[in-house]
Design a protein around this motif. Structure first.
Motif, PDB file in Angstrom:
ATOM      1  N   LEU A 289       0.824  -1.206   0.000  1.00  0.00           N
ATOM      2  CA  LEU A 289       0.000   0.000   0.000  1.00  0.00           C
ATOM      3  C   LEU A 289       0.860   1.258   0.000  1.00  0.00           C
ATOM      4  N   CYS A 290       1.938   1.229   0.776  1.00  0.00           N
ATOM      5  CA  CYS A 290       2.832   2.386   0.861  1.00  0.00           C
ATOM      6  C   CYS A 290       3.459   2.705  -0.492  1.00  0.00           C
ATOM      7  N   TRP A 291       4.048   1.683  -1.136  1.00  0.00           N
ATOM      8  CA  TRP A 291       4.678   1.911  -2.440  1.00  0.00           C
ATOM      9  C   TRP A 291       3.645   2.288  -3.495  1.00  0.00           C
ATOM     10  N   SER A 292       2.451   1.729  -3.403  1.00  0.00           N
ATOM     11  CA  SER A 292       1.403   2.057  -4.373  1.00  0.00           C
ATOM     12  C   SER A 292       0.934   3.497  -4.226  1.00  0.00           C
ATOM     13  N   VAL A 293       0.836   3.963  -2.978  1.00  0.00           N
ATOM     14  CA  VAL A 293       0.439   5.358  -2.753  1.00  0.00           C
ATOM     15  C   VAL A 293       1.455   6.299  -3.366  1.00  0.00           C
ATOM     16  N   TRP A 294       2.752   6.004  -3.147  1.00  0.00           N
ATOM     17  CA  TRP A 294       3.770   6.868  -3.756  1.00  0.00           C
ATOM     18  C   TRP A 294       3.670   6.808  -5.277  1.00  0.00           C
ATOM     19  N   TRP A 295       3.498   5.603  -5.814  1.00  0.00           N
ATOM     20  CA  TRP A 295       3.405   5.411  -7.262  1.00  0.00           C
ATOM     21  C   TRP A 295       2.290   6.287  -7.833  1.00  0.00           C
ATOM     22  N   VAL A 341      17.796   3.311 -14.471  1.00  0.00           N
ATOM     23  CA  VAL A 341      17.033   2.086 -14.249  1.00  0.00           C
ATOM     24  C   VAL A 341      17.961   0.888 -14.124  1.00  0.00           C
ATOM     25  N   PHE A 342      19.016   0.865 -14.937  1.00  0.00           N
ATOM     26  CA  PHE A 342      19.983  -0.239 -14.862  1.00  0.00           C
ATOM     27  C   PHE A 342      20.771  -0.205 -13.550  1.00  0.00           C
ATOM     28  N   VAL A 343      21.191   0.983 -13.139  1.00  0.00           N
ATOM     29  CA  VAL A 343      22.028   1.120 -11.945  1.00  0.00           C
ATOM     30  C   VAL A 343      21.272   0.769 -10.680  1.00  0.00           C
ATOM     31  N   VAL A 344      19.989   1.076 -10.615  1.00  0.00           N
ATOM     32  CA  VAL A 344      19.226   0.882  -9.387  1.00  0.00           C
ATOM     33  C   VAL A 344      19.182  -0.583  -8.970  1.00  0.00           C
ATOM     34  N   GLY A 345      19.309  -1.495  -9.927  1.00  0.00           N
ATOM     35  CA  GLY A 345      19.313  -2.911  -9.601  1.00  0.00           C
ATOM     36  C   GLY A 345      20.537  -3.344  -8.821  1.00  0.00           C
ATOM     37  N   HIS A 346      21.560  -2.483  -8.789  1.00  0.00           N
ATOM     38  CA  HIS A 346      22.799  -2.817  -8.092  1.00  0.00           C
ATOM     39  C   HIS A 346      22.970  -2.036  -6.796  1.00  0.00           C
ATOM     40  N   ILE A 387      15.775  17.187 -17.138  1.00  0.00           N
ATOM     41  CA  ILE A 387      16.513  15.930 -17.239  1.00  0.00           C
ATOM     42  C   ILE A 387      16.661  15.283 -15.867  1.00  0.00           C
ATOM     43  N   VAL A 388      17.020  16.080 -14.857  1.00  0.00           N
ATOM     44  CA  VAL A 388      17.135  15.555 -13.493  1.00  0.00           C
ATOM     45  C   VAL A 388      15.785  15.019 -13.014  1.00  0.00           C
ATOM     46  N   PHE A 389      14.739  15.764 -13.284  1.00  0.00           N
ATOM     47  CA  PHE A 389      13.387  15.351 -12.899  1.00  0.00           C
ATOM     48  C   PHE A 389      13.042  13.978 -13.453  1.00  0.00           C
ATOM     49  N   ARG A 390      13.272  13.770 -14.734  1.00  0.00           N
ATOM     50  CA  ARG A 390      12.920  12.501 -15.354  1.00  0.00           C
ATOM     51  C   ARG A 390      13.794  11.362 -14.870  1.00  0.00           C
ATOM     52  N   ILE A 391      15.089  11.612 -14.674  1.00  0.00           N
ATOM     53  CA  ILE A 391      15.992  10.560 -14.208  1.00  0.00           C
ATOM     54  C   ILE A 391      15.578  10.072 -12.824  1.00  0.00           C
ATOM     55  N   VAL A 392      15.330  11.006 -11.906  1.00  0.00           N
ATOM     56  CA  VAL A 392      14.972  10.629 -10.536  1.00  0.00           C
ATOM     57  C   VAL A 392      13.648   9.880 -10.525  1.00  0.00           C
ATOM     58  N   THR A 398      11.176   2.503 -10.786  1.00  0.00           N
ATOM     59  CA  THR A 398      11.744   1.169 -10.937  1.00  0.00           C
ATOM     60  C   THR A 398      11.822   0.462  -9.595  1.00  0.00           C
ATOM     61  N   ILE A 399      12.294   1.171  -8.580  1.00  0.00           N
ATOM     62  CA  ILE A 399      12.340   0.600  -7.235  1.00  0.00           C
ATOM     63  C   ILE A 399      10.936   0.218  -6.779  1.00  0.00           C
ATOM     64  N   ALA A 400       9.982   1.105  -7.008  1.00  0.00           N
ATOM     65  CA  ALA A 400       8.601   0.825  -6.616  1.00  0.00           C
ATOM     66  C   ALA A 400       8.070  -0.411  -7.328  1.00  0.00           C
ATOM     67  N   THR A 401       8.438  -0.591  -8.586  1.00  0.00           N
ATOM     68  CA  THR A 401       8.007  -1.763  -9.344  1.00  0.00           C
ATOM     69  C   THR A 401       8.504  -3.044  -8.707  1.00  0.00           C
ATOM     70  N   PHE A 402       9.803  -3.077  -8.363  1.00  0.00           N
ATOM     71  CA  PHE A 402      10.355  -4.262  -7.723  1.00  0.00           C
ATOM     72  C   PHE A 402       9.646  -4.559  -6.406  1.00  0.00           C
ATOM     73  N   GLN A 403       9.451  -3.546  -5.604  1.00  0.00           N
ATOM     74  CA  GLN A 403       8.873  -3.746  -4.282  1.00  0.00           C
ATOM     75  C   GLN A 403       7.419  -4.189  -4.353  1.00  0.00           C
TER      76      GLN A 403
END
Length: 489
Positions: A289-295, A341-346, A387-392, A398-403
């Motif tokens: 629920l927490c991650w979905s609310v942020w999403w 997106v690639f880096v966050v997996g590490h 650019i910063v906005f879209r990257i963040v 991506t993190i929210a998707t995994f969780q």
């Protein structure tokens, strides 16, 4: 729209259903994958899209800023919201291909009207068809799972997602080069876009018709007791923090009964009832629920910023008097976002413990980027902040998707994704109606972006408070366990 593409593209890394059927023998997996990738590439090859606002405000359409920002662009939000749920069900019921064809036809209608339609009402109809385009994107990302074997899910997902990213990047870069180097009129860019989406529509006809789908046309064993099972991709186990979420979200059963497979066609009332039961079961989990609310909250703000970013840039540096680099900025932000997106997996951290604090800090970064974009009236600062906005955002989503997806079957993941997107669009509709629409406050573009910056700052505050309380609560529980262990000894 982008946000929806990143999430669907990650699905195969997170979960795989056990009852996937075999690939059609007549075609194998290569033909449908190649055709679908070709469709995705040409459907995304739209060099005129980064220059939509200058085109509408320019001599070709000669619309006013109030008409474009306050009367035309809001139509996309409203139509997307209204169409999302019916399209979600129709996509599965019609087995994907007809909806892909509908998307291709809608793209043709959109760009044909962009070339030849005149007047406010006609352009508003154009926005409705573009809302249909975005609502039907789910068919593109879902189709391939119904025609290939589950062992190929990860491979074909990467191909299909890469095709759209490459198409969007090539379109943005080529549009920028044609405008900056060869001084092409924006009308000609729309001709290229119309040609590309027409090629995509033609390619869609060659897609094999799937024989099954997730909800209405699935293969089910005659002795199967459990409707759904969970299979987590081993690659996901390397994602930091997944173990914590797995222990807190006991959402799936793991029953397996060998039997002969037969196709079952499910009644729509039964499907909706099962979806409702799954909805209640999924959202009873606090971490999900927490991650979905942020999403939902962040996607609402993200859609709003990317929809009106071109309008802000146009006010900072009018395209009629100065060179613009919208296409280059979109291409760079997409590529750097893919790297994030690639880096966050590490990244090694316990997202179950520190996830809410991380969401708060990064949401604050997003708020700062939007605020700088709005307050510093320099086009290069605007570009860099965007650019910063879209990257963040792409990193966090991506993190929210995994969780969210760690412990969900494909059916429940599709449901949670659809519900979160629907809530995001409902919030965006409310925000648009109050802030943007001419029937509401109809605020100017700079005031709008100041509100969006405050919106993300409010998200940061909410999640910082929630995360802090969660950490304190876990610390107290840990102390009590230690005390109980000491007393017992």
């Amino acid at each position: 729209m982008e946000a929806q593409g990143v999430l669907d593209g990650l699905r195969s890394r997170v979960l795989l259903p056990r009852r996937a059927g075999r690939a059609p023998r007549a075609f194998g997996w290569a033909l449908p994958t190649a055709v679908l990738c070709g469709y995705g590439f040409f459907a995304s090859l739209r060099p005129s899209e980064p220059f939509l606002t200058p085109y509408l405000l320019g001599p070709d359409k000669n619309l006013t800023e109030t008409q474009v920002f306050n009367e035309i662009y809001p139509v996309w939000t409203y139509s997307y919201l209204v169409l999302l749920f019916p399209v979600f069900l129709a996509t599965d019921y019609l087995r994907y291909k007809p909806v892909i064809l509908l998307q291709g036809l809608s793209l043709i209608v959109t760009w044909f009207m962009l070339l030849y339609a005149e007047g406010l009402l006609a352009i508003q109809f154009l926005e409705f068809f573009y809302g249909l385009v975005t609502a039907t994107e789910i068919a593109y990302y879902s189709y391939i799972y119904s025609v290939v074997d589950l062992t190929l899910y990860q491979k074909v997902t990467s191909y299909c997602r890469s095709a759209t990213l490459v198409g969007f990047t090539v379109g943005s870069v080529s549009g920028q080069i044609l405008v900056s180097v060869f001084a092409w009129p924006l009308f000609n860019l729309n001709v290229i876009s119309l040609t590309a989406v027409s090629v995509a529509f033609a390619m869609a006809w060659f897609l094999p018709m799937p024989q099954k789908s997730l909800f209405f046309h699935h293969r089910q064993s005659s002795t199967q007791v459990s409707k759904e099972t969970k299979v987590v991709d081993p690659a996901l186990k390397r994602v930091p923090g997944w173990e914590d979420v797995e222990s807190e979200i006991p959402l799936n059963r793991d029953d397996e009964h060998p039997a002969v497979q037969q196709e079952e066609r499910v009644d729509i009332v039964k499907v909706i009832k099962e979806l409702w039961q799954d909805f209640l079961r999924c959202y009873s989990s606090r971490p999900l629920l927490c991650w979905s609310v942020w999403w939902a909250l962040s996607t609402c703000g993200y859609f709003q910023v990317i929809n009106y970013a071109q309008g802000l840039w146009e006010k900072v540096l009018p395209s009629q008097t100065s060179p613009i680099y919208n296409g280059g900025v979109e291409a760079v932000s997409t590529l750097l976002g893919a790297v994030a997106v690639f880096v966050v997996g590490h990244i090694k951290t316990s997202w179950a413990t520190w996830g809410e604090i991380a969401l708060a800090m990064f949401s604050l970064c997003i708020a700062a980027a939007v605020y700088i974009m709005d307050s510093v009236h320099n086009i290069w600062v605007c570009y860099a902040s965007y650019i910063v906005f879209r990257i963040v955002y792409m990193l966090l989503i991506t993190i929210a998707t995994f969780q969210i997806a760690t412990n969900l079957s494909v059916e429940r993941y599709a449901l949670v994704f659809g519900v979160n997107t629907f809530i995001a669009l409902a919030l965006q509709t409310l925000l648009t109606l109050i802030v943007v629409d001419a029937k509401g406050l109809g605020l100017d573009i700079f005031t709008q972006f100041m509100i969006y910056a405050g919106y993300f700052a409010a998200i940061a505050v909410v999640f910082f408070i929630s995360g802090t309380c969660s950490i304190i609560r876990k610390s107290w529980k840990k102390e009590r366990r230690n005390e109980a262990t000491t007393d017992g000894a």
